[in-house]
Design a protein around this motif. Structure first.
Motif, short mmCIF file in Angstrom:
data_model
loop_
_atom_site.label_atom_id
_atom_site.label_comp_id
_atom_site.label_asym_id
_atom_site.label_seq_id
_atom_site.Cartn_x
_atom_site.Cartn_y
_atom_site.Cartn_z
N ASP A 120 -11.27 -5.05 -10.34
CA ASP A 120 -10.18 -5.46 -9.44
C ASP A 120 -9.93 -4.50 -8.29
O ASP A 120 -8.96 -4.67 -7.54
CB ASP A 120 -8.88 -5.64 -10.24
CG ASP A 120 -8.48 -4.37 -11.01
OD1 ASP A 120 -9.09 -3.31 -10.76
OD2 ASP A 120 -7.57 -4.45 -11.85
N GLY A 121 -10.77 -3.48 -8.14
CA GLY A 121 -10.61 -2.55 -7.04
C GLY A 121 -9.55 -1.48 -7.26
O GLY A 121 -9.30 -0.65 -6.38
N MET A 122 -8.92 -1.47 -8.43
CA MET A 122 -7.89 -0.49 -8.73
C MET A 122 -8.48 0.92 -8.75
O MET A 122 -9.58 1.14 -9.23
CB MET A 122 -7.23 -0.81 -10.07
CG MET A 122 -6.12 0.14 -10.46
SD MET A 122 -5.39 -0.28 -12.07
CE MET A 122 -6.77 0.07 -13.17
N LYS A 123 -7.73 1.89 -8.23
CA LYS A 123 -8.15 3.28 -8.23
C LYS A 123 -7.99 3.87 -9.62
O LYS A 123 -6.92 3.77 -10.23
CB LYS A 123 -7.35 4.07 -7.21
CG LYS A 123 -7.80 5.52 -7.06
CD LYS A 123 -6.96 6.21 -5.99
CE LYS A 123 -7.35 7.66 -5.84
NZ LYS A 123 -6.53 8.34 -4.80
N VAL A 124 -9.05 4.49 -10.12
CA VAL A 124 -9.03 5.07 -11.47
C VAL A 124 -9.60 6.48 -11.39
O VAL A 124 -10.67 6.69 -10.82
CB VAL A 124 -9.87 4.23 -12.46
CG1 VAL A 124 -9.82 4.85 -13.85
CG2 VAL A 124 -9.39 2.79 -12.50
#
Length: 377
Positions: A120-124
């Motif tokens: 989902d493109g979330m920064k991790v």
């Protein structure tokens, strides 16, 4: 500081070894091949087939599981074994391979690697400490330090930078693991690409830090087999003889046989299930591509002497039909056939080492592969 040892070396034959690794969820016979269940599932194969085929231990992936369904959620549901239904030992990869394979989605620093999730493109952010925390939440029996590996060939400067970073991350992973319950294990990962002196430096540094077991990483990433085997020969003699040795991401049956001859105890690879989904079977005659038209009218099984039911009962013509028709059953059958072949190979290796006949077994097995499949009469 030395860590408790959970590995018993049972027998050796030359450099080849067989032993037993005791984990909180059961014993692992070595040499061992770990089927890969990246996201908590074996693609197309039920856990019962994996167990019935002879696997003692399977592998899950920290990066994928922390993104979905989430490490905290899995912990609340009782850990990976309870969540998945696989009740045996599990090893989790630290997520370090994604540092390489998802290069377009990541930013690397001394502190951590920062990803953009491929979901989902979330920064991790994944630091050595967070990697260990996630693996403890998952409840894996064997955790891996966070490392960075580079594709080969690469410039020496890039290989050395990644090796040194992996060494520093190894120390941080080791400190983060100190609160883990007794019986659980952490493995260090030797890096250094295809540069012998860097491999040696990395291995010696890991031994000085002290781990329950030691892995050789950053191989099977584009280099020829001869290079891989040469790097094993550089590293294995440096590692403690009383600790398990794990060659990560390897590989073909031939790779495994040659690595065992050089003192390796543990392996993992997606090849049995991935090749099965693409219509390829592993057998004692070598690889058989069921997509080939010559199988369309062949009533023979893949191997009538195999102990695995589907290998000795399913006609090649039927498997060919399933593969060409895109039927899911074809991928399922070939995946379980391949896992069963790998596990039978490991059992035969263990028996040969125990009996002092490994070298003759090695030559006989290689001769069978070289002879290949026997055409129908």
């Amino acid at each position: 500081m030395s860590l408790p040892n959970h590995f018993d070396l049972i027998a050796t034959d030359g450099t080849a070894r067989t032993g037993k690794l005791t984990t909180p969820h059961g014993e692992v016979r070595t040499p061992a091949f770990m089927p890969v269940g990246t996201a908590g599932a074996m693609k197309g194969v039920h856990w019962r087939e994996v167990r019935d085929a002879g696997a003692d231990i399977v592998l899950g992936n920290t990066y994928h599981l922390m993104l979905r369904p989430g490490a905290e959620r899995i912990a609340e549901l009782g850990g990976l074994q309870n969540f998945t239904g696989w009740r045996g030992p599990m090893l989790t990869d630290s997520g370090g391979f994604q540092v390489m394979s998802l290069a377009q989605l990541r930013k690397l620093s001394e502190r951590a690697v920062t990803f953009r999730s491929h979901i989902d493109g979330m920064k991790v952010e994944l630091s050595p400490e967070r990697s260990i925390e996630v693996q403890r939440l998952l409840g894996s029996d064997i955790a891996m330090q966070l490392d960075e590996c580079v594709r080969l060939p690469s410039e020496r400067a890039d290989i050395e930078r990644a090796m040194q970073l992996s060494s520093r991350w190894g120390e941080r992973s080791r400190r983060a693991f100190e609160s883990a319950p007794a019986g659980y294990m952490l493995f260090g990962i030797a890096q250094g690409g295809d540069v012998p002196e860097l491999r040696q430096t990395s291995a010696r540094g890991l031994v000085e830090i002290g781990f329950h077991g030691y892995a050789i990483g950053g191989l099977a990433v584009g280099e020829p087999q001869a290079v891989m085997l040469a790097m094993i020969e550089e590293v294995a003699p440096i590692l403690p003889k009383d600790r398990p040795r794990y060659l990560m991401g390897v590989g073909t049956p031939e790779d495994i046989l040659e690595a065992v001859a050089r003192g390796i105890d543990m392996f993992d690879c997606v090849m049995p299930t991935r090749n099965g989904r693409h219509g390829v079977a592993f057998t004692r005659f070598g690889q058989i591509n069921l997509r080939n038209a010559r199988h369309a009218d062949d009533p023979r099984p893949l191997d009538e002497e195999s102990p695995w039911p589907a290998t000795r009962s399913c006609a090649r013509a039927y498997l060919h039909h399933l593969v060409k028709s895109g039927e899911t059953l074809g991928a399922m059958l070939l995946s379980e056939i391949n896992i069963a072949y790998y596990q039978r190979l490991m059992q035969d290796i263990r028996d040969a080492v125990s009996n002092g006949t490994f070298e003759s077994f090695r030559e006989r097995t290689r001769a069978e592969w070289a002879r290949g499949d026997i055409a129908p009469r």
